[in-house]
Design an enzyme around this catalytic site. Structure first.
Site, mmCIF file in Angstrom:
data_model
loop_
_atom_site.group_PDB
_atom_site.id
_atom_site.type_symbol
_atom_site.label_atom_id
_atom_site.label_comp_id
_atom_site.label_asym_id
_atom_site.label_seq_id
_atom_site.Cartn_x
_atom_site.Cartn_y
_atom_site.Cartn_z
ATOM 1 N N ALA A 1 15.417 19.944 -15.546
ATOM 2 C CA ALA A 1 16.265 21.137 -15.617
ATOM 3 C C ALA A 1 15.579 22.071 -16.599
ATOM 4 O O ALA A 1 15.082 21.633 -17.632
ATOM 5 C CB ALA A 1 17.646 20.758 -16.113
ATOM 6 N N SER B 1 10.704 18.609 -21.433
ATOM 7 C CA SER B 1 10.221 17.329 -20.885
ATOM 8 C C SER B 1 8.959 17.560 -20.066
ATOM 9 O O SER B 1 8.299 18.590 -20.213
ATOM 10 C CB SER B 1 11.314 16.713 -19.997
ATOM 11 O OG SER B 1 11.501 17.488 -18.836
HETATM 12 N N1 HPA Z 1 15.515 25.988 -22.436
HETATM 13 C C1 HPA Z 1 14.981 24.765 -22.652
HETATM 14 N N2 HPA Z 1 15.339 23.693 -21.956
HETATM 15 C C2 HPA Z 1 16.259 23.846 -20.986
HETATM 16 C C3 HPA Z 1 16.852 25.079 -20.708
HETATM 17 C C4 HPA Z 1 16.455 26.219 -21.496
HETATM 18 O O1 HPA Z 1 16.942 27.344 -21.297
HETATM 19 N N3 HPA Z 1 17.737 24.883 -19.685
HETATM 20 C C5 HPA Z 1 17.654 23.575 -19.355
HETATM 21 N N4 HPA Z 1 16.762 22.935 -20.131
#
Ligand code: HPA
Length: 256
Positions: free
Chosen positions: A105, A198
């Site tokens: 994500a 990640s």
């Molecule tokens: N930034 C960093 N990591 C993330 C984000 C973000 O906006 N959204 C999901 N993981």
């Protein structure tokens, strides 16, 4: 690495593995997981501490070809070393896997890439300040870290299924706090399209083991300062669940 859990993974005979990031565990519902093996069954596998990360391998199949799913991962920001967060990749390689699909994500820093869509990584910026190869140095080539051949296949799969799939550069940061708007502006200047916490270390470890890598960001939110809304882990998980169905279609169209 010889234990009963590894033997069960190896016996599945999968050549492809899929690592599922935050909230993307829902994907396994679409990939017929017939059996699960908890990470805790492996000696030395660090336990995920974050919600949205199950911490288990699932044996599944896509288009009747066996695949291994790694549901959930551990991160540097949980207090683990670069070596520890890449344990899963070494286990998958020991289980006979030759190709890994890494999902995560991420926030989108590219105004043309809307939240809810997917971005395939064409390259990354490792901004974690560390590497899984520390202590056992190898000077590996990362020119084609995200296999261009495999990327072409996924682009074709996306066109066939009508799944919106962008392609861009992922910046991997330490976290766990989200970025400031000033940091997002800096990362955009550096060439980042998506930002997360990640994947980059897993890619390095996988390439060092000779595995082919594809990487995908589920763009769950605008990076800080780009949209109006404020960031929350709960929203990240909800958007990830909704986008999982698109990704399952993409996998079915590509892994043939
Ligand atoms: N930034 C960093 N990591 C993330 C984000 C973000 O906006 N959204 C999901 N993981």
């Amino acid at each position: 690495m010889h234990d009963a859990a590894l033997e069960r993974l190896r016996n599945w005979g999968a050549k492809t593995a899929i690592v599922l990031g935050s909230g993307l565990g829902a994907l396994t519902e679409k990939i017929e997981a017939s059996e699960r093996i908890a990470y805790s069954e492996f000696a030395d596998f660090p336990a995920p501490k974050v919600t949205g990360h199950a911490g288990e391998f699932a044996l599944g199949a896509v288009n009747e070809t066996n695949v291994l799913l790694a549901k959930g991962r551990v991160h540097l920001y949980e207090g683990y070393s670069a070596r520890a967060v890449t344990t899963g990749i070494r286990i998958l390689a020991a289980a006979g896997v030759k190709r890994v699909i890494l999902t995560n994500a991420a926030g989108t820093a590219n105004p043309d890439f809307a939240p809810g869509s997917w971005m395939m990584l064409c390259d990354h910026l490792n901004l974690t300040g560390t590497s899984p190869l520390i202590g056992a140095p190898e000077f590996i080539d990362l020119t084609d870290a995200y296999s261009s051949k495999w990327r072409a296949a996924f682009s074709r799969g996306a066109r066939e299924t009508g799944v919106a799939l962008h392609e861009g550069v992922y910046a991997g940061l330490l976290g766990p706090q989200y970025e400031t708007p000033a940091e997002v502006k800096m990362l955009r200047t550096l060439g980042a399209d998506a930002i997360g916490m990640s994947t980059v270390l897993e890619t390095i470890q996988a390439r060092a083991l000779g595995l082919e890598v594809a990487g995908f960001c589920c763009l769950t939110n605008w990076a800080a300062g780009i949209g109006e809304e404020h960031l929350s882990h709960a929203d990240v998980l909800t958007t990830g669940q909704a986008a999982a169905a698109d990704f399952a279609r993409l996998l079915h169209a590509t892994l043939k």
